[in-house]
Design an enzyme around this catalytic site. Sequence first.
Site, PDB file in Angstrom:
ATOM      1  N   HIS A 116       0.857  -1.191   0.000  1.00 50.65           N
ATOM      2  CA  HIS A 116       0.000   0.000   0.000  1.00 50.65           C
ATOM      3  C   HIS A 116       0.892   1.240   0.000  1.00 50.65           C
ATOM      4  O   HIS A 116       2.131   1.122  -0.007  1.00 50.65           O
ATOM      5  CB  HIS A 116      -0.951  -0.036   1.199  1.00 50.65           C
ATOM      6  CG  HIS A 116      -0.269  -0.267   2.524  1.00 50.65           C
ATOM      7  ND1 HIS A 116       0.618   0.620   3.085  1.00 50.65           N
ATOM      8  CD2 HIS A 116      -0.318  -1.326   3.376  1.00 50.65           C
ATOM      9  CE1 HIS A 116       1.052   0.157   4.237  1.00 50.65           C
ATOM     10  NE2 HIS A 116       0.515  -1.037   4.436  1.00 50.65           N
ATOM     11  N   HIS A 172       4.045   1.387   2.160  1.00 48.92           N
ATOM     12  CA  HIS A 172       5.223   0.719   1.579  1.00 48.92           C
ATOM     13  C   HIS A 172       5.810   1.567   0.438  1.00 48.92           C
ATOM     14  O   HIS A 172       7.023   1.715   0.331  1.00 48.92           O
ATOM     15  CB  HIS A 172       4.834  -0.652   1.012  1.00 48.92           C
ATOM     16  CG  HIS A 172       4.266  -1.609   2.013  1.00 48.92           C
ATOM     17  ND1 HIS A 172       2.990  -2.083   1.941  1.00 48.92           N
ATOM     18  CD2 HIS A 172       4.820  -2.186   3.114  1.00 48.92           C
ATOM     19  CE1 HIS A 172       2.759  -2.928   2.944  1.00 48.92           C
ATOM     20  NE2 HIS A 172       3.851  -3.003   3.676  1.00 48.92           N
ATOM     21  N   GLN A 176       9.702  -1.881  16.319  1.00 48.83           N
ATOM     22  CA  GLN A 176      10.485  -2.717  15.395  1.00 48.83           C
ATOM     23  C   GLN A 176      11.688  -1.934  14.865  1.00 48.83           C
ATOM     24  O   GLN A 176      12.808  -2.446  14.792  1.00 48.83           O
ATOM     25  CB  GLN A 176       9.584  -3.150  14.243  1.00 48.83           C
ATOM     26  CG  GLN A 176      10.313  -3.782  13.091  1.00 48.83           C
ATOM     27  CD  GLN A 176       9.351  -4.229  12.003  1.00 48.83           C
ATOM     28  OE1 GLN A 176       8.697  -5.247  12.128  1.00 48.83           O
ATOM     29  NE2 GLN A 176       9.257  -3.466  10.935  1.00 48.83           N
TER      30      GLN A 176
HETATM   31  P1  AMP Z   1       4.871  -4.850   6.639  1.00 49.31           P
HETATM   32  O1  AMP Z   1       4.649  -5.281   5.236  1.00 49.31           O
HETATM   33  O2  AMP Z   1       3.603  -4.525   7.371  1.00 49.31           O
HETATM   34  O3  AMP Z   1       5.798  -5.762   7.404  1.00 49.31           O
HETATM   35  O4  AMP Z   1       5.639  -3.461   6.560  1.00 49.31           O
HETATM   36  C1  AMP Z   1       6.820  -3.318   5.840  1.00 49.31           C
HETATM   37  C2  AMP Z   1       7.420  -1.973   6.136  1.00 49.31           C
HETATM   38  O5  AMP Z   1       6.494  -0.945   5.763  1.00 49.31           O
HETATM   39  C3  AMP Z   1       7.712  -1.764   7.627  1.00 49.31           C
HETATM   40  O6  AMP Z   1       8.947  -1.061   7.757  1.00 49.31           O
HETATM   41  C4  AMP Z   1       6.544  -0.928   8.082  1.00 49.31           C
HETATM   42  O7  AMP Z   1       6.819  -0.134   9.218  1.00 49.31           O
HETATM   43  C5  AMP Z   1       6.300  -0.070   6.858  1.00 49.31           C
HETATM   44  N1  AMP Z   1       4.934   0.454   6.873  1.00 49.31           N
HETATM   45  C6  AMP Z   1       3.790  -0.263   7.036  1.00 49.31           C
HETATM   46  N2  AMP Z   1       2.729   0.573   7.061  1.00 49.31           N
HETATM   47  C7  AMP Z   1       3.208   1.827   6.916  1.00 49.31           C
HETATM   48  C8  AMP Z   1       2.609   3.125   6.875  1.00 49.31           C
HETATM   49  N3  AMP Z   1       1.297   3.300   6.997  1.00 49.31           N
HETATM   50  N4  AMP Z   1       3.413   4.196   6.714  1.00 49.31           N
HETATM   51  C9  AMP Z   1       4.761   4.037   6.601  1.00 49.31           C
HETATM   52  N5  AMP Z   1       5.382   2.846   6.643  1.00 49.31           N
HETATM   53  C10 AMP Z   1       4.626   1.752   6.796  1.00 49.31           C
END
Ligand code: AMP
Length: 292
Positions: free
Chosen positions: A44, A47, A163
Amino acid sequence: MGTKVASAVPPILLTSRDQVRHQVIKSQREGKRVGVVMTMGALHEGHFSLVRRCAEECDVTVVTIFVNPMQFGANEDLKTYPRQLHQDLDSLQPLPVDLVFAPDHSEMFPDGYSTLVSPPHVAGPLEGQCRPGHFRGVATIVLKLLHVVPADTAYFGQKDYQQYLIIKRMAADLDLATTIRVCPIVRTPAGLALSSRNAYLNPQELASALAIYQSLQQAQQLVREGVRHVAEITARMRETLHAGRIDRIDYVAITDCETLEDLRHVDRRAMALVAAHVGTTRLIDNLLLHPR
Ligand code: AMP
């Protein structure tokens, strides 16, 4: 370095550790800076914001897509977690991404795999209390991915603030050569932090979920008005969550920004963090608080 326009060429999809490592090292030998964005897919705008930042600062942008079973608890949503590789690859096409590394489970954890990384102290509170073993799984996969994709810089979202702190600490403690960067949270216009798990929410739950950001904004407002007592602020935040029909709250915390230890008074920059269940979906969010 340089700002790249969206590539017309689709990113190269790699599924083998050897191939991606080879490509990364080859680029670095050519003097290119390599950046990595690690994801679990269901991509989204949150990412994509990391991808854009990476491409602004690096010559080669690598996106990893892997749903890491090790970071899910026994009663969590590993089975239902959205998996949509084709859609994800399409969504990356207009972005300046060079390589996508999307291994399958046996590529990352072949038979006989048994090593786990014990995360640093900052993994203890908050998510660490609510999701035992989660950060061990995160630290393990991130360290492993950083060996497979030995990037110059890795980009993480503030959305998963704890994290980020863990990975930054791990990188420092273990002398990793990768610089760890954090990027701001991307939200919907109404304020909901984007998350792959938002796909689980029905319209009513989507409306309820807004109370999470509202509670964080309320904390910010109270601090701006001069309220310093954390117990008073968190009580008001809980009221806001309840008003939004959120009753299952894992934590509402105001902590030191680096150690995540609870504060009693907001006498310095502090982090407000919330984890709560909306229906059957667990959501997290946070906001930096600045006392004047
Ligand atoms: P995930 O796929 O949920 O493991 O997230 C992958 C990366 O995207 C991680 O570093 C998350 O912190 C970052 N991320 C997820 N959602 C958001 C968001 N709304 N805004 C900024 N970064 C995000």
